[in-house]
Design a protein around this motif. Structure first.
Motif, short mmCIF file in Angstrom:
data_model
loop_
_atom_site.label_atom_id
_atom_site.label_comp_id
_atom_site.label_asym_id
_atom_site.label_seq_id
_atom_site.Cartn_x
_atom_site.Cartn_y
_atom_site.Cartn_z
N ALA A 62 0.85 -1.19 0.00
CA ALA A 62 0.00 0.00 0.00
C ALA A 62 0.89 1.24 0.00
O ALA A 62 2.00 1.22 0.52
CB ALA A 62 -0.92 0.01 1.22
N SER A 115 0.53 5.53 0.78
CA SER A 115 -0.32 6.58 1.35
C SER A 115 0.20 7.95 0.93
O SER A 115 1.41 8.20 0.95
CB SER A 115 -0.32 6.46 2.88
OG SER A 115 -1.03 7.51 3.48
N THR A 164 -3.97 2.23 -2.54
CA THR A 164 -3.56 3.62 -2.35
C THR A 164 -4.54 4.35 -1.44
O THR A 164 -5.75 4.13 -1.51
CB THR A 164 -3.48 4.38 -3.69
OG1 THR A 164 -4.75 4.34 -4.34
CG2 THR A 164 -2.42 3.77 -4.60
N THR A 165 -4.01 5.19 -0.58
CA THR A 165 -4.86 6.03 0.26
C THR A 165 -4.50 7.49 0.03
O THR A 165 -3.35 7.83 -0.27
CB THR A 165 -4.68 5.71 1.76
OG1 THR A 165 -3.36 6.09 2.19
CG2 THR A 165 -4.89 4.23 2.03
N ASP A 186 -5.22 11.40 1.81
CA ASP A 186 -5.76 12.32 2.81
C ASP A 186 -5.39 13.73 2.36
O ASP A 186 -4.26 14.17 2.60
CB ASP A 186 -5.16 12.03 4.19
CG ASP A 186 -5.61 13.04 5.24
OD1 ASP A 186 -6.54 13.83 4.95
OD2 ASP A 186 -5.04 13.04 6.34
N VAL A 220 -7.27 6.19 -6.46
CA VAL A 220 -7.34 6.09 -5.00
C VAL A 220 -8.24 4.94 -4.58
O VAL A 220 -9.38 4.82 -5.04
CB VAL A 220 -7.86 7.42 -4.40
CG1 VAL A 220 -8.06 7.28 -2.89
CG2 VAL A 220 -6.88 8.55 -4.69
N THR A 221 -7.74 4.08 -3.71
CA THR A 221 -8.55 2.99 -3.17
C THR A 221 -9.36 3.43 -1.96
O THR A 221 -10.56 3.13 -1.85
CB THR A 221 -7.66 1.79 -2.76
OG1 THR A 221 -6.70 1.53 -3.77
CG2 THR A 221 -8.51 0.56 -2.50
N LEU A 222 -8.72 4.15 -1.03
CA LEU A 222 -9.38 4.62 0.19
C LEU A 222 -9.12 6.11 0.34
O LEU A 222 -7.97 6.55 0.41
CB LEU A 222 -8.84 3.88 1.41
CG LEU A 222 -9.33 4.35 2.79
CD1 LEU A 222 -10.83 4.14 2.93
CD2 LEU A 222 -8.58 3.64 3.91
N LYS A 264 -9.63 9.32 2.75
CA LYS A 264 -9.95 9.74 4.11
C LYS A 264 -9.81 11.25 4.19
O LYS A 264 -8.81 11.81 3.71
CB LYS A 264 -9.03 9.04 5.12
CG LYS A 264 -9.18 9.55 6.56
CD LYS A 264 -8.12 10.60 6.84
CE LYS A 264 -8.32 11.27 8.18
NZ LYS A 264 -7.34 12.38 8.36
N PRO A 295 -12.72 5.69 -5.60
CA PRO A 295 -12.41 5.01 -4.33
C PRO A 295 -13.41 3.90 -4.00
O PRO A 295 -14.59 3.98 -4.37
CB PRO A 295 -12.48 6.14 -3.31
CG PRO A 295 -12.21 7.39 -4.09
CD PRO A 295 -12.84 7.15 -5.43
N ASN A 355 -5.24 7.90 9.76
CA ASN A 355 -4.70 7.27 8.54
C ASN A 355 -3.95 5.99 8.89
O ASN A 355 -4.15 4.93 8.28
CB ASN A 355 -3.73 8.21 7.83
CG ASN A 355 -4.38 9.44 7.27
OD1 ASN A 355 -5.58 9.46 7.03
ND2 ASN A 355 -3.59 10.48 7.04
N LEU A 386 -4.88 1.97 8.05
CA LEU A 386 -3.99 1.12 7.26
C LEU A 386 -3.51 -0.08 8.07
O LEU A 386 -3.47 -1.21 7.56
CB LEU A 386 -2.79 1.95 6.78
CG LEU A 386 -3.07 2.87 5.60
CD1 LEU A 386 -1.95 3.89 5.45
CD2 LEU A 386 -3.23 2.07 4.31
#
Length: 303
Positions: free
Chosen positions: A120, A122, A151-152, A154, A179-181, A183, A204, A246, A250
């Motif tokens: 992953a 971020s 991938t995240t 923020d 982007v997967t997640l 936040k 997402p 975050n 994860l």
């Protein structure tokens, strides 16, 4: 391995009443805090950034190493370290003034490869705003997504650093397909002018919205929505709270082997509730002490 990509900087935090009340340097930057929090929780973590060779840069690297974070992907430069002067209001919320001209992290170049066993990556905060580094981080985001990595993002909006809000909002929307997640905070959502359901339609698999002391809510592709309340705590300040969320998300997803769109889709109401409560507890501990001091695994117990 979870890779955190983005800036590392020095927060100058007041130690009493008044804007200049004993400003104390503290290690910081949203991605940096996320990496340290992941390391403290026990997740194998690497930091991908560019730091100065000055004394602040050395201290930042020492902080990562102490947390058990791999720094082999950190680039170095002769330019100075970025500074952020914090102002803390009566509720413990922090606002920042940044000193970023000619600093080392702005010269980040996208690496040819990520550390081995990366699962992953971020991204977030100033690193996706300040050029020329922002374009390099954007390139890395798109490359990681193309490789099938989780991938995240923020965005952690710092409006004072964004000269053209409309252009940034359009750029933000262009990232969502990679982007997967996602936040973000309620304040971020208001500034961006969109909604979780709109963002889910753009890419997402889930959107987690933080609501300060009121807790967290996740919105998922299948139309579900799950919320947990905030953890009661005497707030010293909120520096690093969102970054801790975050890391906790994860870490918890990795523990469930859910770092994939399919993994997120497989979480039911109980699974999401457990994960969000873990993140809320972790953020509350960070808020209970001055500066970005995320918790260790021993303070939270096993996920």
């Amino acid at each position: 391995m979870i890779v955190v990509a983005g800036e590392a900087l020095i927060d100058l935090v007041p130690q009493g009443a008044g804007a200049l009340a004993g400003l104390k340097p503290a290690l910081g930057g949203g991605p940096y805090n996320t990496a340290v929090a992941l390391g403290r929780l026990g997740s194998p973590t690497a930091f991908c950034s560019r730091t100065s060779r000055d004394a602040f840069g050395e201290a930042l690297l020492d902080g990562l190493r102490t947390a058990g974070v791999d720094v082999s992907a950190v680039q170095r430069g002769a330019e100075p370290t970025t500074l952020a002067v914090a102002t803390i209001d009566e509720h413990g919320s922090a606002a920042y003034s940044f000193y970023v001209d000619g600093t080392a992290d702005r010269q980040f170049a996208a690496p040819d490869r990520l550390p081995g066993a990366t699962r992953a990556v971020s991204f977030g905060t100033c690193s996706l705003v300040l050029e020329p580094g922002a374009s390099a981080y954007e390139e890395l985001l798109r490359s990681a997504a193309a490789q099938g990595l989780f991938t995240t993002l923020d965005p952690n909006i710092r409006a004072g650093l964004i000269p053209d809000p409309d252009a940034y909002r359009a750029r933000f929307k262009s990232w969502l397909a990679s982007v997967t997640l996602l936040k973000l905070s309620e304040d971020d959502a208001t500034w961006l002018g969109g909604s979780p359901r709109e963002w889910l339609a753009s890419g997402p698999s889930a959107v987690v919205l933080t609501r300060g002391g009121d807790g967290l809510t996740v919105f998922t592709r299948d139309g579900a929505e799950h919320s947990v309340p905030g953890e009661p705590v005497d707030v010293v300040d909120t520096i690093g709270a969102g970054d801790t969320v975050n890391a906790a998300l994860l870490h918890g997803l990795a523990a469930r082997d859910a770092l994939s769109p399919e993994g997120l889709a497989g979480l039911d109401a109980e699974g999401w509730t457990e994960l969000l409560r873990f993140a809320a507890r972790a953020a509350a501990i960070t808020c209970s002490r001055a500066g970005a001091e995320p918790p260790y695994a021993s303070e939270l117990g096993a996920f």
